[in-house]
Design a protein around this motif. Structure first.
Motif, PDB file in Angstrom:
ATOM      1  N   UNK B 169      65.399  19.620  74.055  1.00  0.00           N
ATOM      2  CA  UNK B 169      64.640  19.324  72.696  1.00  0.00           C
ATOM      3  C   UNK B 169      63.609  20.629  72.520  1.00  0.00           C
ATOM      4  N   UNK B 170      63.715  21.623  73.491  1.00  0.00           N
ATOM      5  CA  UNK B 170      63.228  22.969  73.075  1.00  0.00           C
ATOM      6  C   UNK B 170      61.978  22.829  72.509  1.00  0.00           C
ATOM      7  N   UNK B 171      61.096  22.456  73.200  1.00  0.00           N
ATOM      8  CA  UNK B 171      59.709  22.357  72.603  1.00  0.00           C
ATOM      9  C   UNK B 171      59.030  23.598  72.152  1.00  0.00           C
ATOM     10  N   UNK B 172      59.706  24.549  72.821  1.00  0.00           N
ATOM     11  CA  UNK B 172      59.217  26.050  72.523  1.00  0.00           C
ATOM     12  C   UNK B 172      59.752  26.639  71.306  1.00  0.00           C
ATOM     13  N   UNK B 173      60.385  25.964  70.424  1.00  0.00           N
ATOM     14  CA  UNK B 173      61.140  26.712  69.366  1.00  0.00           C
ATOM     15  C   UNK B 173      60.191  26.841  68.131  1.00  0.00           C
ATOM     16  N   UNK B 174      60.229  27.862  67.586  1.00  0.00           N
ATOM     17  CA  UNK B 174      59.159  28.029  66.355  1.00  0.00           C
ATOM     18  C   UNK B 174      59.222  26.935  65.191  1.00  0.00           C
ATOM     19  N   UNK B 175      58.564  26.758  64.280  1.00  0.00           N
ATOM     20  CA  UNK B 175      58.200  25.677  63.606  1.00  0.00           C
ATOM     21  C   UNK B 175      58.215  25.933  61.997  1.00  0.00           C
ATOM     22  N   UNK B 176      59.235  26.956  61.563  1.00  0.00           N
ATOM     23  CA  UNK B 176      59.434  27.324  60.136  1.00  0.00           C
ATOM     24  C   UNK B 176      59.736  26.053  59.400  1.00  0.00           C
ATOM     25  N   UNK B 177      60.746  25.587  59.841  1.00  0.00           N
ATOM     26  CA  UNK B 177      61.433  24.393  59.137  1.00  0.00           C
ATOM     27  C   UNK B 177      60.752  23.174  59.487  1.00  0.00           C
ATOM     28  N   UNK B 178      60.218  23.014  60.882  1.00  0.00           N
ATOM     29  CA  UNK B 178      59.247  21.780  61.062  1.00  0.00           C
ATOM     30  C   UNK B 178      58.212  21.554  60.004  1.00  0.00           C
ATOM     31  N   UNK B 179      57.474  22.732  60.089  1.00  0.00           N
ATOM     32  CA  UNK B 179      56.235  22.703  59.266  1.00  0.00           C
ATOM     33  C   UNK B 179      56.326  22.083  57.706  1.00  0.00           C
ATOM     34  N   UNK B 180      57.452  22.923  57.194  1.00  0.00           N
ATOM     35  CA  UNK B 180      57.934  22.471  55.764  1.00  0.00           C
ATOM     36  C   UNK B 180      58.260  21.118  55.560  1.00  0.00           C
ATOM     37  N   UNK B 181      58.912  20.457  56.527  1.00  0.00           N
ATOM     38  CA  UNK B 181      59.340  19.096  56.463  1.00  0.00           C
ATOM     39  C   UNK B 181      58.166  18.119  56.762  1.00  0.00           C
ATOM     40  N   UNK B 182      57.071  18.603  57.752  1.00  0.00           N
ATOM     41  CA  UNK B 182      56.032  17.883  57.936  1.00  0.00           C
ATOM     42  C   UNK B 182      55.073  17.791  56.899  1.00  0.00           C
ATOM     43  N   UNK B 183      54.886  18.830  56.234  1.00  0.00           N
ATOM     44  CA  UNK B 183      53.783  18.714  55.227  1.00  0.00           C
ATOM     45  C   UNK B 183      54.027  17.750  54.010  1.00  0.00           C
ATOM     46  N   UNK B 184      55.577  17.712  53.898  1.00  0.00           N
ATOM     47  CA  UNK B 184      56.172  16.800  52.631  1.00  0.00           C
ATOM     48  C   UNK B 184      55.849  15.279  53.079  1.00  0.00           C
ATOM     49  N   UNK B 185      56.386  15.073  54.369  1.00  0.00           N
ATOM     50  CA  UNK B 185      56.184  13.996  54.979  1.00  0.00           C
ATOM     51  C   UNK B 185      54.790  13.155  55.031  1.00  0.00           C
ATOM     52  N   UNK B 186      53.915  14.186  55.494  1.00  0.00           N
ATOM     53  CA  UNK B 186      52.380  13.776  55.317  1.00  0.00           C
ATOM     54  C   UNK B 186      51.824  13.319  54.019  1.00  0.00           C
TER      55      UNK B 186
END
Lengths: 146, 475
Positions: B169-186
């Motif tokens: 699950x690589x919790x150290x992986x950077x978040x460019x994709x994650x953050x963009x997904x998260x902001x829309x979900x939020x």
């Protein structure tokens, strides 16, 4: 003369590109019709696995760490590496924000024995006590925190 | 949901476009499409970086980020308006591209092939998006998982990076994709799979658009369209692009970095703001995937050495300026949120040296690397060799001295990135046989860069068909 040589070079270069494009893309585009599955559109592995785990969710805490076992953890049992890892990862994805770990020293442990069927001996092997059978190979066990 | 997602992404795209326009300092309408494609990736990168700081300040539960972005876009728009009032438009027109009938035929023919391939790819993407709405393995285990974790438990969101997560699950992986997904979900309070799907689409089509428009502006439409055809004909490029994973976004930022470096060296009086943008693109690559850190390191080493040797201290500062936001973001994430990478955890110098000096490992990795580079994109024929033959038939154009520097630097970056990837595989803590199954993907990340350089330096077909003078020199 120079112009003719130039045109010939362009023609040959174009033939190379056309052949390249055709060969490169042919197999991919050839497989396109077969890859379209209109029945079950929108139902991928995650959706199906989510349905399988749905009855389990209400018996799990909202957050925390939950264990996970499968055929891989029982010595001598055959399993597919790919399927086994995919199912573990899908379980983590579906049950987030729980953290799913491949250990039994947690309060609760999820069992996934879909491919070979569960036997009581597995729980004994792992030091677990079965709480509930949800069907389709999904079980919930009382873990062994010590 | 797809339309709503695009609308929420819109402020990011506008911010990126305005930043590009500010750095490009030419009339906005010139090379508009190129700026839009470049701006889309730059905007998504900026947004993702800023969102991390937003979460640290206000927690991810706050829905005001979109308004913050909109305000940022308005502010940048005002700055751009002021800049344009003072700027003098530079516009030169060279000879027309379509002088000869041969050129028109080539362009029309190539254009038909390009549009056909693009249409097929678009259809395939849409089908794939609906057949596998949740993407693939890496999406479930890394990017979308992290977003889902934070979305569902935003009170304890930092636990999304817990070292309790197992290594897949690589919790150290950077978040460019994650953050963009998260902001829309939020924003919409629902974790819809359409959101990562839309982001994948942005990066897929922006990569294609960026390559084509970048080459169009300096090498003409024929060369640009041919490069687009070559990229679109890669089944492997497409297979990596519709899975909601980070390969294509990383390729986008590497391509953007290369384009901006080439653009910087494209003129006798370089524009240092382009170096800032190139630095930002390299920084966003590092914020996309851990392999991007290697690309960033290569970029920094090559550019800093070049600038220091030439004593371009002002350009050095511009470069640093562009790196500031992404580098700070990566640093804050790695230093304060992410656990230690499992790649280096528990390993010491002796351990690494013993692997580096193991000739068997070198032999194994070299064998796989050589094959994967030669048959790049998992083709059944030597792709690079064929492109080389194409280049030999058409010949290389006469590059000006400052153009050569850009080409050499990009070529050097590609080679150094591959050397870095090679070393990564040699010292991998994972089972080497297993890890080498990912070699194709890693090597392919620079493919759009390779196409850029190839079609940058190779003569265009219309160059050989007696078109005189230069291409349209719209800047």
């Amino acid at each position: 003369m120079r112009k003719s040589i130039g045109r010939l070079r362009v023609i040959i270069a174009f033939i190379i590109i056309i052949l390249f494009t055709a060969v490169n893309g042919f197999k991919f585009w050839q497989s396109l019709p077969k890859s379209i599955k209109l029945d079950g559109l929108g139902r991928d592995s995650i959706v199906e696995w989510d349905e399988r785990l749905d009855p389990l969710k209400k018996d799990l805490p909202e957050r925390g760490i939950v264990g996970y076992v499968s055929e891989k953890d029982i010595p001598g049992l055959a399993y597919s590496d790919t399927d086994e890892e995919s199912e573990y990862i899908m379980t983590q994805y579906i049950l987030a924000p729980l953290i799913i770990v491949r250990r039994v020293n947690t309060d609760l442990v999820i069992g996934n024995f879909g491919s070979i069927g569960y036997q009581e001996a597995y729980a004994q092997e792992l030091g677990l006590v079965m709480i509930k059978n949800y069907g389709m190979g999904i079980y919930l066990f009382k873990g062994n925190p010590k | 949901m797809i339309i709503k997602t695009i609308l929420v992404f819109l402020p990011s795209l506008v911010v990126g476009f305005l930043v590009v326009c500010l750095c490009w300092a030419r009339p906005i309408r010139i090379n508009l499409l190129f700026k839009l494609f470049l701006g889309s990736g730059v905007g998504l990168g900026i947004s993702s970086c800023l969102y991390l700081f937003w979460c640290l300040l206000f927690t991810p539960a706050g829905q005001g980020f979109i308004f913050f972005e909109a305000a940022l876009a308005v502010m940048l728009g005002f700055v751009l308006f002021q800049q344009r009032r003072r700027a003098v438009a530079v516009y030169q027109q060279g000879d027309k591209v379509f002088q000869s009938r041969g050129n028109r035929i080539i362009l029309i023919g190539a254009g038909i092939v390009f549009v056909t391939l693009l249409s097929l790819l678009s259809a395939r993407f849409i089908i794939s998006a609906f057949q596998e709405p949740n993407g693939s393995h890496d999406a479930w285990s890394i990017y979308n998982l992290r977003a889902r974790y934070i979305f569902r438990d935003n009170k304890y969101w930092k636990d999304a990076f817990s070292d309790q997560f197992e290594w897949p699950f690589h919790p150290d992986y950077p978040l460019l994709l994650t953050n963009n997904i998260l902001k829309v979900w939020t924003q919409f309070k629902v974790d819809s799979p359409r959101v990562p799907m839309v982001q994948s689409g942005f990066f897929l089509f922006s990569t294609i658009g960026l390559l084509v428009t970048a080459l169009w502006r300096k090498r003409g439409p024929v060369q640009a369209v041919i490069a687009g055809i070559v990229l679109l004909s890669s089944a492997y490029f497409f297979r990596l692009s519709d899975k909601q994973i980070a390969e294509t976004p990383l390729s986008f930022y590497l391509l953007a970095m290369a384009i901006l470096i080439v653009a910087y060296f494209d003129e006798e009086k370089p524009r240092p703001a382009l170096l800032s943008l190139a630095g930002a693109a390299a920084g966003f690559a590092a914020w996309t995937k851990n392999e991007g850190l290697l690309a960033l390191a290569v970029f920094l080493v090559v550019m800093i050495i070049y600038l220091v040797i030439n004593r371009n201290w002002i350009e050095f500062l511009w470069l640093a300026g562009g790196l500031l936001l992404p580098l700070t973001t990566v640093f804050v994430f790695k230093a304060f949120l992410a656990p230690a990478s499992e790649f280096f955890a528990g390993r010491d110098f002796v351990d690494l040296m013993s692997l580096l000096t193991n000739l068997n490992r070198h032999q194994m990795v070299l064998k796989v690397f050589a094959k994967k580079i030669l048959y790049m994109g998992e083709t059944q024929y030597p792709l690079l060799a064929i492109l080389l033959v194409y280049a030999l038939f058409l010949g290389l154009r006469q590059l000006k001295q400052f153009e050569k520097i850009g080409a050499y630097l990009i070529g050097l970056m590609i080679v150094l990135t591959w050397i870095g990837d090679y070393i990564t595989f040699v010292i991998t803590p994972y089972a080497i046989d297993w890890h080498l199954t990912f070699a194709s993907r890693i090597i392919f990340q620079v493919y759009p860069m390779i196409l850029l350089i190839l079609f940058w330096i190779v003569r265009a077909p219309d160059d050989l068909l007696s078109v005189k003078g230069t291409q349209d020199e719209r800047k």
